[in-house]
Design a protein around this motif. Sequence first.
Motif, PDB file in Angstrom:
ATOM      1  N   LYS A 184       4.153   1.029   2.837  1.00 34.11           N
ATOM      2  CA  LYS A 184       4.748   0.207   1.777  1.00 34.11           C
ATOM      3  C   LYS A 184       6.264   0.142   1.905  1.00 34.11           C
ATOM      4  O   LYS A 184       6.893   1.014   2.482  1.00 34.11           O
ATOM      5  CB  LYS A 184       4.386   0.786   0.410  1.00 34.11           C
ATOM      6  CG  LYS A 184       2.901   0.813   0.152  1.00 34.11           C
ATOM      7  CD  LYS A 184       2.609   1.478  -1.157  1.00 34.11           C
ATOM      8  CE  LYS A 184       1.097   1.559  -1.347  1.00 34.11           C
ATOM      9  NZ  LYS A 184       0.751   2.432  -2.454  1.00 34.11           N
ATOM     10  N   ARG A 185       6.813  -0.908   1.303  1.00 35.08           N
ATOM     11  CA  ARG A 185       8.263  -1.045   1.208  1.00 35.08           C
ATOM     12  C   ARG A 185       8.742  -0.333  -0.042  1.00 35.08           C
ATOM     13  O   ARG A 185       8.066  -0.339  -1.073  1.00 35.08           O
ATOM     14  CB  ARG A 185       8.666  -2.520   1.137  1.00 35.08           C
ATOM     15  CG  ARG A 185       8.446  -3.243   2.446  1.00 35.08           C
ATOM     16  CD  ARG A 185       8.770  -4.716   2.293  1.00 35.08           C
ATOM     17  NE  ARG A 185       8.532  -5.377   3.557  1.00 35.08           N
ATOM     18  CZ  ARG A 185       9.410  -6.162   4.172  1.00 35.08           C
ATOM     19  NH1 ARG A 185      10.571  -6.403   3.606  1.00 35.08           N
ATOM     20  NH2 ARG A 185       9.116  -6.712   5.314  1.00 35.08           N
TER      21      ARG A 185
ATOM     22  N   VAL B 211      10.777   0.689   4.864  1.00 36.77           N
ATOM     23  CA  VAL B 211       9.326   0.683   4.913  1.00 36.77           C
ATOM     24  C   VAL B 211       8.887   2.050   5.428  1.00 36.77           C
ATOM     25  O   VAL B 211       9.409   2.555   6.418  1.00 36.77           O
ATOM     26  CB  VAL B 211       8.748  -0.459   5.773  1.00 36.77           C
ATOM     27  CG1 VAL B 211       9.183  -0.362   7.235  1.00 36.77           C
ATOM     28  CG2 VAL B 211       7.225  -0.513   5.656  1.00 36.77           C
TER      29      VAL B 211
ATOM     30  N   THR C 297       6.575   4.345   7.333  1.00 38.82           N
ATOM     31  CA  THR C 297       5.669   4.103   8.447  1.00 38.82           C
ATOM     32  C   THR C 297       4.581   5.162   8.595  1.00 38.82           C
ATOM     33  O   THR C 297       3.470   4.835   8.990  1.00 38.82           O
ATOM     34  CB  THR C 297       6.436   3.995   9.769  1.00 38.82           C
ATOM     35  OG1 THR C 297       7.165   5.199   9.976  1.00 38.82           O
ATOM     36  CG2 THR C 297       7.393   2.809   9.752  1.00 38.82           C
TER      37      THR C 297
END
Length: 148
Positions: free
Chosen positions: A89-90, A99, A101
């Motif tokens: 998610k951002r 973001v 990862t």
Amino acid sequence: MSGRVVGIYVAAAGGAPCEAVPSVVALAGAGLEGDRYAVGEGTFSRKPGDGRHVTLVDAAAVAAAGLAPGESRRNIETESVDLLSLVGKRFRIGGVELVATRDCPPCGYLQKKTHRGVVAALQGAGGLRAEVLVGGTITAGDPVEPVG
């Protein structure tokens, strides 16, 4: 999410001690200004992608593992943030967009730099790896919040 940044740490070169800073410039596509990963000097920094820009960890997990602030070798220590829920998610820290990862499990290198048992103590709580999408300044106290 009502968490915030409680500590910011950078190391100028791989293996160098992490130094606390009150704020840092996050560079889109690179990492944190003055940090080993932004200049390609950190362990594994030559592997592109996969969250090589910034690492985050919960400050309470760091303390519970018997480490001092910054000793986890993660860039940003947070409080009241479910870091693993951010994977894929951002999110935003202040005006910086990132973001998440993947998780950032503890490793043998961390144990070598700190103390025996730290890998086990941080299992499942080693933190998060993230990429900087939109740069800006991150300051201690900034909120950590999802985008969207």
